[in-house]
Design an enzyme around this catalytic site. Structure first.
Site, PDB file in Angstrom:
ATOM      1  N   ARG A 116       0.841  -1.203   0.000  1.00 47.02           N
ATOM      2  CA  ARG A 116       0.000   0.000   0.000  1.00 47.02           C
ATOM      3  C   ARG A 116       0.874   1.250   0.000  1.00 47.02           C
ATOM      4  O   ARG A 116       0.918   2.006   0.959  1.00 47.02           O
ATOM      5  CB  ARG A 116      -0.968  -0.051   1.161  1.00 47.02           C
ATOM      6  CG  ARG A 116      -2.079  -1.048   0.842  1.00 47.02           C
ATOM      7  CD  ARG A 116      -3.185  -1.021   1.820  1.00 47.02           C
ATOM      8  NE  ARG A 116      -4.453  -1.231   1.143  1.00 47.02           N
ATOM      9  CZ  ARG A 116      -5.603  -1.370   1.763  1.00 47.02           C
ATOM     10  NH1 ARG A 116      -5.664  -1.314   3.065  1.00 47.02           N
ATOM     11  NH2 ARG A 116      -6.700  -1.562   1.082  1.00 47.02           N
ATOM     12  N   GLN A 121      -1.314   2.876  -5.725  1.00 45.54           N
ATOM     13  CA  GLN A 121      -2.730   3.197  -5.500  1.00 45.54           C
ATOM     14  C   GLN A 121      -3.647   2.862  -6.685  1.00 45.54           C
ATOM     15  O   GLN A 121      -4.737   2.353  -6.480  1.00 45.54           O
ATOM     16  CB  GLN A 121      -2.887   4.646  -5.062  1.00 45.54           C
ATOM     17  CG  GLN A 121      -2.680   4.766  -3.553  1.00 45.54           C
ATOM     18  CD  GLN A 121      -2.869   6.164  -3.019  1.00 45.54           C
ATOM     19  OE1 GLN A 121      -3.185   7.085  -3.758  1.00 45.54           O
ATOM     20  NE2 GLN A 121      -2.652   6.325  -1.731  1.00 45.54           N
ATOM     21  N   ASP A 124      -4.790  -0.705  -6.444  1.00 42.26           N
ATOM     22  CA  ASP A 124      -5.299  -1.157  -5.150  1.00 42.26           C
ATOM     23  C   ASP A 124      -6.723  -1.726  -5.278  1.00 42.26           C
ATOM     24  O   ASP A 124      -7.720  -1.043  -5.073  1.00 42.26           O
ATOM     25  CB  ASP A 124      -5.266   0.012  -4.161  1.00 42.26           C
ATOM     26  CG  ASP A 124      -5.594  -0.421  -2.744  1.00 42.26           C
ATOM     27  OD1 ASP A 124      -6.024  -1.578  -2.557  1.00 42.26           O
ATOM     28  OD2 ASP A 124      -5.425   0.392  -1.829  1.00 42.26           O
ATOM     29  N   SER A 127      -9.029  -1.837  -2.134  1.00 36.78           N
ATOM     30  CA  SER A 127      -9.758  -0.594  -1.876  1.00 36.78           C
ATOM     31  C   SER A 127     -10.913  -0.410  -2.855  1.00 36.78           C
ATOM     32  O   SER A 127     -12.007  -0.008  -2.459  1.00 36.78           O
ATOM     33  CB  SER A 127      -8.823   0.613  -1.967  1.00 36.78           C
ATOM     34  OG  SER A 127      -7.945   0.621  -0.871  1.00 36.78           O
ATOM     35  N   TYR A 221      -2.785  -0.854   8.249  1.00 36.35           N
ATOM     36  CA  TYR A 221      -3.757  -1.785   8.827  1.00 36.35           C
ATOM     37  C   TYR A 221      -3.726  -1.732  10.351  1.00 36.35           C
ATOM     38  O   TYR A 221      -2.744  -1.283  10.941  1.00 36.35           O
ATOM     39  CB  TYR A 221      -3.438  -3.223   8.388  1.00 36.35           C
ATOM     40  CG  TYR A 221      -3.629  -3.474   6.918  1.00 36.35           C
ATOM     41  CD1 TYR A 221      -4.894  -3.526   6.358  1.00 36.35           C
ATOM     42  CD2 TYR A 221      -2.538  -3.661   6.080  1.00 36.35           C
ATOM     43  CE1 TYR A 221      -5.067  -3.766   5.012  1.00 36.35           C
ATOM     44  CE2 TYR A 221      -2.701  -3.904   4.723  1.00 36.35           C
ATOM     45  CZ  TYR A 221      -3.966  -3.960   4.201  1.00 36.35           C
ATOM     46  OH  TYR A 221      -4.144  -4.189   2.865  1.00 36.35           O
TER      47      TYR A 221
HETATM   48  P1  NAD Z   1      -9.271  -3.590   6.613  1.00 34.16           P
HETATM   49  O1  NAD Z   1     -10.314  -4.015   5.650  1.00 34.16           O
HETATM   50  O2  NAD Z   1      -8.133  -4.488   6.890  1.00 34.16           O
HETATM   51  O3  NAD Z   1      -9.992  -3.265   8.023  1.00 34.16           O
HETATM   52  C1  NAD Z   1     -11.127  -2.441   8.087  1.00 34.16           C
HETATM   53  C2  NAD Z   1     -11.052  -1.562   9.314  1.00 34.16           C
HETATM   54  O4  NAD Z   1     -11.264  -2.336  10.500  1.00 34.16           O
HETATM   55  C3  NAD Z   1      -9.702  -0.859   9.511  1.00 34.16           C
HETATM   56  O5  NAD Z   1      -9.911   0.546   9.470  1.00 34.16           O
HETATM   57  C4  NAD Z   1      -9.252  -1.332  10.881  1.00 34.16           C
HETATM   58  O6  NAD Z   1      -8.558  -0.328  11.613  1.00 34.16           O
HETATM   59  C5  NAD Z   1     -10.576  -1.680  11.540  1.00 34.16           C
HETATM   60  N1  NAD Z   1     -10.520  -2.549  12.724  1.00 34.16           N
HETATM   61  C6  NAD Z   1      -9.744  -3.626  12.989  1.00 34.16           C
HETATM   62  N2  NAD Z   1     -10.037  -4.151  14.205  1.00 34.16           N
HETATM   63  C7  NAD Z   1     -11.033  -3.391  14.734  1.00 34.16           C
HETATM   64  C8  NAD Z   1     -11.766  -3.433  15.953  1.00 34.16           C
HETATM   65  N3  NAD Z   1     -11.534  -4.353  16.891  1.00 34.16           N
HETATM   66  N4  NAD Z   1     -12.707  -2.471  16.153  1.00 34.16           N
HETATM   67  C9  NAD Z   1     -12.960  -1.516  15.225  1.00 34.16           C
HETATM   68  N5  NAD Z   1     -12.303  -1.445  14.051  1.00 34.16           N
HETATM   69  C10 NAD Z   1     -11.353  -2.365  13.816  1.00 34.16           C
HETATM   70  O7  NAD Z   1      -8.667  -2.174   6.231  1.00 34.16           O
HETATM   71  P2  NAD Z   1      -8.748  -1.329   4.870  1.00 34.16           P
HETATM   72  O8  NAD Z   1     -10.052  -0.654   4.796  1.00 34.16           O
HETATM   73  O9  NAD Z   1      -8.365  -2.199   3.715  1.00 34.16           O
HETATM   74  O10 NAD Z   1      -7.586  -0.269   5.066  1.00 34.16           O
HETATM   75  C11 NAD Z   1      -7.247   0.267   6.299  1.00 34.16           C
HETATM   76  C12 NAD Z   1      -6.469   1.541   6.056  1.00 34.16           C
HETATM   77  O11 NAD Z   1      -5.328   1.319   5.220  1.00 34.16           O
HETATM   78  C13 NAD Z   1      -7.200   2.632   5.317  1.00 34.16           C
HETATM   79  O12 NAD Z   1      -8.144   3.315   6.027  1.00 34.16           O
HETATM   80  C14 NAD Z   1      -6.019   3.528   4.945  1.00 34.16           C
HETATM   81  O13 NAD Z   1      -5.611   4.311   6.026  1.00 34.16           O
HETATM   82  C15 NAD Z   1      -4.977   2.533   4.618  1.00 34.16           C
HETATM   83  N6  NAD Z   1      -4.873   2.426   3.162  1.00 34.16           N
HETATM   84  C16 NAD Z   1      -3.759   2.933   2.578  1.00 34.16           C
HETATM   85  C17 NAD Z   1      -3.635   2.881   1.185  1.00 34.16           C
HETATM   86  C18 NAD Z   1      -2.424   3.413   0.487  1.00 34.16           C
HETATM   87  O14 NAD Z   1      -2.292   3.230  -0.673  1.00 34.16           O
HETATM   88  N7  NAD Z   1      -1.552   4.060   1.170  1.00 34.16           N
HETATM   89  C19 NAD Z   1      -4.636   2.306   0.419  1.00 34.16           C
HETATM   90  C20 NAD Z   1      -5.761   1.811   1.052  1.00 34.16           C
HETATM   91  C21 NAD Z   1      -5.853   1.871   2.423  1.00 34.16           C
END
Ligand code: NAD
Length: 359
Positions: A116, A121, A124, A127, A221
């Site tokens: 990530r 991006q 991705d 996402s 994550y």
């Molecule tokens: P994911 O599908 O792995 O998880 C979904 C959400 O669940 C996350 O926000 C995580 O913090 C939350 N979570 C885990 N345990 C939990 C709990 N016990 N209670 C409440 N929430 C909990 O995550 P995702 O949506 O694929 O991505 C997470 C983050 O990664 C994004 O929000 C972003 O900040 C980052 N991201 C970065 C890029 C990049 O290119 N840099 C791209 C996509 C996402």
């Protein structure tokens, strides 16, 4: 270089890995062979592919095979050594599927393993598909609720808005918040990553303070909570959940079972007609009562465990996925030939079999 697009065979999978509009973007020297009917369930007939320059034929002989779901044993048998494959391969949980691809001698790239980083991006796919899931989850909640989401002022009096709680505010959760807000719901959200508060608030939702916060990995994550933190989170949520009409859960830890956030007792405290949409159903569910692929009625509360929501919006889900694929394919081709540059951190990071052997 030839890119092959098979028709998906997993029941209910309506998406296709490449849509006609993307074919022209693959660059010079790249041709596409699509299996007959591959895009039909997503709304793309063979004629649209041929009009875009693809041929209809056997996709399995191509240099690069692009798929949505990991190949079944039958599909893997059609692959040959030296080919590249791109798909959702669940590398952290499907060891058998990855071993099968290793045995076939293909260079398998897992969409889930793309680092990530900013340059990745456009590729991705986690996402892009989570965006679809979050949007659809809010629609399912709205559709099932026996209430309006928005506040209504009518000649028959005022109807208060529905209250929606979104647990986990990653990509899917933020899209669920935005969609429920557009429909007029009053939205609250919680995530263990404290950095998310600002994003939640910028969408017009309230960040719930549960007194629990976790850490974030370098990739963005969440880390798994300790058993004590988990128990504290469940207890705090148990007292808050009865105040909501709909709960959309999206919490996930890569490669781990979904954290249990909503206990059976919390469900029993909810009002009749309330709805839980559990986007984590496939990895065990965020709610104790979720059954993957089913809708459970627990004393008048619906717990929706429908899996693979992106497949229910196959046209746009495929279109987004296809753009992610095109960006990744761009890294595999040089002068119209398949060239795997293992010094590229995206390719090296995404490859789950035969990483060390270059062609
Ligand atoms: P994911 O599908 O792995 O998880 C979904 C959400 O669940 C996350 O926000 C995580 O913090 C939350 N979570 C885990 N345990 C939990 C709990 N016990 N209670 C409440 N929430 C909990 O995550 P995702 O949506 O694929 O991505 C997470 C983050 O990664 C994004 O929000 C972003 O900040 C980052 N991201 C970065 C890029 C990049 O290119 N840099 C791209 C996509 C996402």
């Amino acid at each position: 270089m030839e890119v092959g697009v098979p028709k998906e065979v997993v029941p209910g999978e309506r998406r296709v890995a490449l849509v006609p509009e993307t074919i022209g973007r693959l660059g010079d020297g790249v041709s596409v062979i699509v299996e007959a009917g591959a895009g039909l369930a997503a709304g793309f007939p063979d004629a649209d592919y041929t009009a875009a320059g693809a041929t209809v034929g056997d996709p399995w002989s191509a240099d690069v095979v692009v798929k949505v779901a990991s190949p079944t044993a039958g599909e893997a048998a059609r692959l040959r050594a030296g080919q590249a494959l791109i798909a959702f391969l669940a590398p952290l949980t499907d060891a058998e599927g990855v071993a099968r691809l290793d045995a076939a001698g293909v260079h398998a790239f897992a969409l889930e393993s793309i680092p990530r980083i900013t340059r990745a991006q456009p590729m991705d796919a986690l996402s892009s598909q989570a965006t679809v899931s979050g949007y659809k989850a809010a629609l399912i909640a709205a559709d099932r609720l026996p209430r309006f989401l928005p506040m209504l002022m009518t000649a028959a009096g005022t109807i208060p808005p529905a209250k929606v709680l979104v647990l986990g505010a990653g990509v899917a959760g933020l899209q669920a918040i935005a969609t429920a807000r557009r429909l007029g719901g009053i939205v609250s959200s919680f995530d263990v990553r404290p950095a998310v508060r600002e994003q939640v608030e910028s969408l017009g939702a309230t960040f719930l303070d549960l007194g629990v916060s976790g850490e974030e990995t370098e990739g963005g994550y969440a880390r798994e909570l300790t058993p004590e933190q988990q128990a504290a989170q469940q207890a705090e949520l148990q007292s808050r959940i009865p105040g909501f009409d709909a709960v959309i859960t999206t919490a996930a830890i890569p490669g781990r079972p979904a954290p249990k956030l909503v206990t059976a007792e919390a469900v029993r405290g909810m009002r009749l007609g309330s709805v839980i949409v559990d986007l984590a159903a496939e990895t065990g569910g965020n709610c104790e009562l979720t059954r993957p692929g089913e809708v459970v009625d627990e004393g008048g509360v619906a717990i929706v465990g429908t899996t693979n929501l992106p497949a229910t919006m196959a046209t746009h889900a495929s279109q987004l996925l296809s753009r992610n694929m095109a960006a990744l394919i761009g890294l595999l081709v040089s002068d119209g030939k398949l060239v795997l540059d293992w010094d590229d951190e995206i390719l090296a990071g995404a490859c789950v079999t035969r990483k060390e052997i270059s062609i």
